[in-house]
Design a protein around this motif. Structure first.
Motif, PDB file in Angstrom:
ATOM      1  N   ALA A  57      -2.199  16.623 -47.845  1.00  0.00           N
ATOM      2  CA  ALA A  57      -0.251  17.095 -47.747  1.00  0.00           C
ATOM      3  C   ALA A  57      -0.284  18.497 -49.067  1.00  0.00           C
ATOM      4  O   ALA A  57      -0.681  18.222 -49.995  1.00  0.00           O
ATOM      5  N   ASP A  58      -0.323  19.473 -49.000  1.00  0.00           N
ATOM      6  CA  ASP A  58       0.048  20.606 -49.974  1.00  0.00           C
ATOM      7  C   ASP A  58       1.586  21.841 -49.308  1.00  0.00           C
ATOM      8  O   ASP A  58       1.679  21.375 -48.536  1.00  0.00           O
ATOM      9  N   VAL A  59       1.443  22.858 -50.396  1.00  0.00           N
ATOM     10  CA  VAL A  59       2.199  23.123 -50.513  1.00  0.00           C
ATOM     11  C   VAL A  59       1.245  24.818 -50.888  1.00  0.00           C
ATOM     12  O   VAL A  59       0.813  24.989 -52.667  1.00  0.00           O
ATOM     13  N   ALA A  60       1.592  25.620 -50.413  1.00  0.00           N
ATOM     14  CA  ALA A  60       0.829  26.841 -51.200  1.00  0.00           C
ATOM     15  C   ALA A  60       1.689  28.027 -50.620  1.00  0.00           C
ATOM     16  O   ALA A  60       2.479  28.383 -49.405  1.00  0.00           O
ATOM     17  N   VAL A  64       4.565  24.441 -46.700  1.00  0.00           N
ATOM     18  CA  VAL A  64       3.879  23.069 -46.618  1.00  0.00           C
ATOM     19  C   VAL A  64       2.437  23.558 -45.864  1.00  0.00           C
ATOM     20  O   VAL A  64       3.485  23.404 -44.120  1.00  0.00           O
ATOM     21  N   GLN A  65       1.753  22.019 -45.793  1.00  0.00           N
ATOM     22  CA  GLN A  65       0.609  22.711 -45.041  1.00  0.00           C
ATOM     23  C   GLN A  65      -0.353  20.890 -45.148  1.00  0.00           C
ATOM     24  O   GLN A  65      -0.276  20.180 -46.247  1.00  0.00           O
ATOM     25  N   LEU A  66      -0.090  20.853 -44.117  1.00  0.00           N
ATOM     26  CA  LEU A  66      -0.100  19.160 -43.557  1.00  0.00           C
ATOM     27  C   LEU A  66      -1.014  19.212 -42.514  1.00  0.00           C
ATOM     28  O   LEU A  66      -1.472  19.864 -41.517  1.00  0.00           O
ATOM     29  N   LEU A  93       5.091  10.053 -44.298  1.00  0.00           N
ATOM     30  CA  LEU A  93       4.376   9.859 -45.697  1.00  0.00           C
ATOM     31  C   LEU A  93       4.060  11.266 -46.054  1.00  0.00           C
ATOM     32  O   LEU A  93       4.671  11.789 -47.806  1.00  0.00           O
ATOM     33  N   ALA A  94       3.245  12.148 -45.749  1.00  0.00           N
ATOM     34  CA  ALA A  94       3.169  13.730 -46.015  1.00  0.00           C
ATOM     35  C   ALA A  94       3.940  14.178 -46.022  1.00  0.00           C
ATOM     36  O   ALA A  94       3.503  14.796 -47.432  1.00  0.00           O
ATOM     37  N   LEU A  95       5.241  13.984 -45.902  1.00  0.00           N
ATOM     38  CA  LEU A  95       6.105  15.283 -46.195  1.00  0.00           C
ATOM     39  C   LEU A  95       7.015  14.640 -46.806  1.00  0.00           C
ATOM     40  O   LEU A  95       7.485  15.781 -48.210  1.00  0.00           O
ATOM     41  N   PHE A  96       7.068  13.564 -48.183  1.00  0.00           N
ATOM     42  CA  PHE A  96       7.300  13.597 -48.838  1.00  0.00           C
ATOM     43  C   PHE A  96       6.435  14.016 -49.650  1.00  0.00           C
ATOM     44  O   PHE A  96       6.628  13.862 -50.995  1.00  0.00           O
ATOM     45  N   ARG A  97       5.373  13.558 -49.539  1.00  0.00           N
ATOM     46  CA  ARG A  97       4.212  14.374 -50.503  1.00  0.00           C
ATOM     47  C   ARG A  97       4.202  15.380 -50.973  1.00  0.00           C
ATOM     48  O   ARG A  97       4.418  15.976 -51.866  1.00  0.00           O
ATOM     49  N   ALA A  98       4.995  16.277 -49.744  1.00  0.00           N
ATOM     50  CA  ALA A  98       5.177  18.051 -50.080  1.00  0.00           C
ATOM     51  C   ALA A  98       6.404  18.078 -50.447  1.00  0.00           C
ATOM     52  O   ALA A  98       5.860  18.934 -51.407  1.00  0.00           O
TER      53      ALA A  98
END
Lengths: 207, 273
Positions: A57-60, A64-66, A93-98
């Protein structure tokens, strides 16, 4: 036009529907609190079966890039079938991390593929606890086992896990999350691992 | 009570779901996966998806123990005292006691790792191999081949527990491993006693063992390289009565099984292209 884009648009090896995944992502993003104007890209690697689970889970640039292994959404009884309950929990889960990454306190967090296994599992424990409180189905014991594998089978690690599991969004900065792992490592008798165990895109290119 | 109980009649509640092994073999993702670098298949804490791989294997151990209990139990009942020595039945009854304990330990370990009973599909080919009509084939097919596999699996899981610093997993696997060595030794001893004057029958029974060994090395599941999740436990096999030649032969069988699996994947990839 939807802000969610799924890759691939059509699945060939598994019985997944990009439209269903996009719909779940849209719904969960709103509930998790991802800003309405943030585009979301979801990449699902359909070639990876159970038990090869893993996600990033990244943000650029505000996007949001999952990335998910196909195994993350796979029915554990019927191969290649989509399991909505599992998928919802993994996407949440991934969205919370993003969402954490969009906060100023996580500006200095490394990209997902640079995280150590200890850091990844600490972060996922925090996110999984929030996903459960959101109403998604996840098993606390399973998450704790993964956390222990990389932060130690110690009382200190168990206490840290409880703290992470019960914390709400905004409870930690990246530096604080990292400090929890460092604290666990201080009493972990095992040698420092040489390799990272998490499934990552970079390790899964065609050989 | 019925003798030689068919696999379809094994008692299971609604948590259990059975899937044929062919489902995995015909999965088109296997061919794609074979072309990718997913790292070593060996079960170690620092390998990809180690936690979920260990959980799935632990569930496989649990259903394997359940079927081993059912298989040994059938052997105490399926044959008369004229067909097999009563002392052999006593050994099988003792094995049932061990397998029952292993089932309970495996359930507890699964819970410890965050799994639920029935979370993963059950394959029943272990029980099917345990249902040979000849008791001698059960001794080679089950006690020497399948319990031998259990030695390899438990040793791999014990090492995984040690490597991950998990004292519960490593201690439990060590205890179960000790039992498995005894089960294999019982098979080796009874095979020798029952075929003392009949080398031809012994060879037929050993041939069945080789077939089962190959089946359970399917796709490189077991072997001695980084490509094999389960490692051949030479030392414990020696303790269980295997000769060095027999272990070498088994190692060859695992390589052969892996080559055949590769060829099957290549063929399936070619036909789907």
């Amino acid at each position: 036009m939807s802000r969610v884009r799924i890759t691939p648009e059509t699945f060939e090896l598994v019985e997944y529907d990009a439209g269903v995944i996009a719909g779940l992502t849209e719904e969960l993003a709103a509930r998790v609190g991802i800003p309405d104007d943030a585009p979301i890209e979801v990449d699902v690697d359909e070639e990876l079966p159970l038990p090869l689970t893993g996600s990033t889970a990244d943000v650029a640039d505000g996007k949001v890039q999952l990335w998910f292994s196909g195994a993350d959404f796979e029915n554990t009884h019927n191969r290649a079938e989509f399991d909505e309950s599992l998928a919802r929990a993994e996407i949440a889960l991934a969205l919370f991390r993003a969402g954490d990454r969009l906060a100023p306190g996580f500006a200095d967090a490394p990209a997902d593929e640079e995280l150590s296994d200890a850091q990844r599992h600490a972060w996922e424990s925090w996110a999984d606890g929030r996903a459960v409180r959101l109403g998604e189905h996840a098993r606390k014991v399973r998450r704790q086992y993964h956390f222990r594998l990389y932060n130690g089978f110690t009382d200190r690690a168990d206490a840290a896990f409880e703290r992470l599991w019960n914390a709400e969004s905004g409870a930690f900065t990246w530096a604080e999350l990292d400090a929890i792992c460092t604290d666990c490592a201080a009493v972990d008798p095992r040698p420092t691992p040489k390799r990272k165990a998490a499934i990552r895109k970079e390790t899964l290119k065609a050989g | 009570m019925k003798k030689i109980l068919p696999v379809e009649e094994l008692a299971r509640d609604s948590r259990f779901v059975r899937r044929p092994i062919e489902d995995a073999i015909s999965d088109p993702r296997q061919a794609r996966l074979a072309e990718r670098n997913t790292g070593s298949a060996r079960l170690e804490p620092d390998r990809p998806a180690a936690g979920d791989r260990a959980r799935q294997l632990m569930h496989g151990i649990f259903v394997g123990e359940l079927q081993a209990l059912e298989g040994a139990g059938r052997t105490t009942f399926d044959f008369t005292d004229e067909e097999i020595p009563f002392q052999l039945k006593l050994d099988m009854a003792r094995q049932c006691w061990d397998e029952s304990r292993h089932c309970e330990i495996s359930v507890k370990l699964s819970e410890h790792m965050g799994s639920e009973i029935g979370e993963f599909a059950e394959a029943t080919f272990l029980y099917e191999a345990a249902c040979a009509p000849d008791a001698l084939l059960r001794l080679t097919g089950v006690n020497r081949a399948l319990e031998g596999l259990a030695i390899d699996v438990f040793n791999t899981m014990k090492e995984f527990g040690e490597g991950s610093g998990d004292p519960v997993l490593s201690a439990c696997e060590d205890w179960m491993l000790a039992d498995e060595v005894t089960h294999v030794k019982m098979g080796s001893d009874w095979l020798r006693r029952l075929t003392e004057d009949d080398p031809e029958r012994r060879e037929l029974a050993l041939e069945f063992q080789r077939t089962v060994d190959k089946l359970f090395s399917l796709g490189g599941f077991r072997g001695e390289t980084d490509e094999n999740p389960i490692q051949l436990a030479r030392r414990f096999r020696e303790l269980a009565g295997f000769s060095t030649e027999e272990i070498d032969e088994l190692a060859d069988v695992t390589v052969e099984a892996q080559e055949e699996a590769r060829a099957a994947v290549a063929q399936s990839d070619g036909s789907s292209a």
